[in-house]
Design an enzyme around this catalytic site. Structure first.
Site, PDB file in Angstrom:
ATOM      1  N   HIS A  10      -4.126  16.711  -6.988  1.00  0.00           N
ATOM      2  CA  HIS A  10      -2.773  16.212  -6.725  1.00  0.00           C
ATOM      3  C   HIS A  10      -2.839  14.937  -5.865  1.00  0.00           C
ATOM      4  O   HIS A  10      -2.195  13.933  -6.190  1.00  0.00           O
ATOM      5  CB  HIS A  10      -1.968  17.313  -6.017  1.00  0.00           C
ATOM      6  CG  HIS A  10      -0.589  16.910  -5.603  1.00  0.00           C
ATOM      7  ND1 HIS A  10       0.548  17.526  -6.100  1.00  0.00           N
ATOM      8  CD2 HIS A  10      -0.137  15.967  -4.734  1.00  0.00           C
ATOM      9  CE1 HIS A  10       1.615  16.952  -5.548  1.00  0.00           C
ATOM     10  NE2 HIS A  10       1.222  16.011  -4.715  1.00  0.00           N
ATOM     11  N   GLU A  11      -3.624  14.993  -4.784  1.00  0.00           N
ATOM     12  CA  GLU A  11      -3.685  13.846  -3.869  1.00  0.00           C
ATOM     13  C   GLU A  11      -4.393  12.657  -4.526  1.00  0.00           C
ATOM     14  O   GLU A  11      -3.961  11.513  -4.359  1.00  0.00           O
ATOM     15  CB  GLU A  11      -4.378  14.230  -2.556  1.00  0.00           C
ATOM     16  CG  GLU A  11      -3.693  15.350  -1.763  1.00  0.00           C
ATOM     17  CD  GLU A  11      -2.211  15.109  -1.517  1.00  0.00           C
ATOM     18  OE1 GLU A  11      -1.787  13.938  -1.441  1.00  0.00           O
ATOM     19  OE2 GLU A  11      -1.470  16.096  -1.419  1.00  0.00           O
ATOM     20  N   CYS A  34       5.516  18.500  -3.471  1.00  0.00           N
ATOM     21  CA  CYS A  34       5.059  17.182  -3.032  1.00  0.00           C
ATOM     22  C   CYS A  34       6.046  16.678  -1.990  1.00  0.00           C
ATOM     23  O   CYS A  34       7.259  16.776  -2.194  1.00  0.00           O
ATOM     24  CB  CYS A  34       5.014  16.231  -4.222  1.00  0.00           C
ATOM     25  SG  CYS A  34       4.464  14.567  -3.797  1.00  0.00           S
ATOM     26  N   LEU A  35       5.530  16.142  -0.898  1.00  0.00           N
ATOM     27  CA  LEU A  35       6.414  15.647   0.169  1.00  0.00           C
ATOM     28  C   LEU A  35       7.262  14.470  -0.311  1.00  0.00           C
ATOM     29  O   LEU A  35       8.282  14.169   0.291  1.00  0.00           O
ATOM     30  CB  LEU A  35       5.589  15.241   1.401  1.00  0.00           C
ATOM     31  CG  LEU A  35       4.887  16.411   2.105  1.00  0.00           C
ATOM     32  CD1 LEU A  35       3.960  15.894   3.198  1.00  0.00           C
ATOM     33  CD2 LEU A  35       5.915  17.381   2.693  1.00  0.00           C
ATOM     34  N   GLN A  81       1.888   7.426  -0.112  1.00  0.00           N
ATOM     35  CA  GLN A  81       3.112   8.143   0.284  1.00  0.00           C
ATOM     36  C   GLN A  81       3.666   7.643   1.612  1.00  0.00           C
ATOM     37  O   GLN A  81       4.816   7.945   1.945  1.00  0.00           O
ATOM     38  CB  GLN A  81       2.837   9.650   0.389  1.00  0.00           C
ATOM     39  CG  GLN A  81       2.552  10.313  -0.954  1.00  0.00           C
ATOM     40  CD  GLN A  81       2.358  11.802  -0.773  1.00  0.00           C
ATOM     41  OE1 GLN A  81       1.261  12.241  -0.447  1.00  0.00           O
ATOM     42  NE2 GLN A  81       3.424  12.569  -0.944  1.00  0.00           N
ATOM     43  N   GLY A 101      -1.214  18.213   2.097  1.00  0.00           N
ATOM     44  CA  GLY A 101      -1.929  16.989   1.771  1.00  0.00           C
ATOM     45  C   GLY A 101      -0.999  15.793   1.818  1.00  0.00           C
ATOM     46  O   GLY A 101       0.223  15.938   1.658  1.00  0.00           O
ATOM     47  N   HIS A 155      -2.166  10.606  -6.666  1.00  0.00           N
ATOM     48  CA  HIS A 155      -1.286   9.662  -5.959  1.00  0.00           C
ATOM     49  C   HIS A 155      -1.923   8.266  -5.881  1.00  0.00           C
ATOM     50  O   HIS A 155      -1.215   7.263  -5.837  1.00  0.00           O
ATOM     51  CB  HIS A 155      -0.996  10.144  -4.537  1.00  0.00           C
ATOM     52  CG  HIS A 155       0.133  11.132  -4.440  1.00  0.00           C
ATOM     53  ND1 HIS A 155       1.410  10.844  -4.865  1.00  0.00           N
ATOM     54  CD2 HIS A 155       0.195  12.386  -3.935  1.00  0.00           C
ATOM     55  CE1 HIS A 155       2.203  11.890  -4.633  1.00  0.00           C
ATOM     56  NE2 HIS A 155       1.483  12.838  -4.077  1.00  0.00           N
TER      57      HIS A 155
END
Ligand code: NI
Length: 181
Positions: free
Chosen positions: A141-142, A99-100, A52, A47, A145
């Site tokens: 999670h997304e 997480c990226l 991000q 994701g 953000h």
């Protein structure tokens, strides 16, 4: 299309509340989505949220590969614009997340077990789905953000926070996994 730079934890864009997308059918949004898809494929994640990639907009993309799906059913790539996430019960489950924007680390994070997701798709059409398991986790999670929330801010037990390499090497297990042994 282009591979975009990914913001890392500590950059203020990841702590800001993102703005609603005014026109989901705007070609500029379609281009951003295409660039995000390419960036996600390159990074190898499941994701990616617009903040991000330094765009403070309420938009994310995700997919669930067969290997991560609880029921073995992969979820194809989905574009989610201006999402509204509602839990379907109070039940929380602890599970691993990475997480990226926090490369190399993972942690156990409590999330609602089942949720409803409403929003607009990549064509600007409204949709609503219910999701559970890993898909519900990715969506929460997304969506976080978009409100400037990173997964460490959701953690309940910092013992379950570590580098991917080390937690794999030493087989760090969650309390729920340990109970199942
Ligand atoms: Ni993330």
């Amino acid at each position: 299309m282009a591979i975009l730079k990914i913001a890392r934890m500590g950059h203020p864009v990841l702590l800001a509340r993102a703005a609603a997308v005014a026109d989901a059918a705007d070609p500029e949004i379609s281009r951003l989505v295409a660039d995000m898809a390419e960036t996600l494929a390159d990074a190898g994640g499941v994701g990616l949220a617009a903040p991000q990639v330094f765009r403070s907009l309420r938009l994310f993309i995700y997919h669930v590969p067969e290997s991560r799906a609880d029921d073995g059913q992969a979820v194809a790539a989905r574009v989610v614009i201006n999402p509204v996430v509602s839990p379907l019960s109070d039940e929380l489950v602890l599970g691993w997340e990475g997480c990226l924007s926090i490369p190399g680390l993972r942690a156990a994070v409590p999330r609602f077990a089942r949720i409803r997701l409403a929003g607009l798709d990549g064509a600007g059409a409204p949709f609503e789905i219910e999701a559970g398991g890993f898909e519900a986790r990715v969506i929460q999670h997304e969506a976080d953000h978009l409100d400037g929330v990173m997964y460490p801010m959701r953690m309940s037990d910092f013992r379950y926070f570590g580098f991917n390499e080390e937690t794999s090497r030493y087989g760090l297990k969650l309390p729920e996994d340990a109970d199942a042994d």
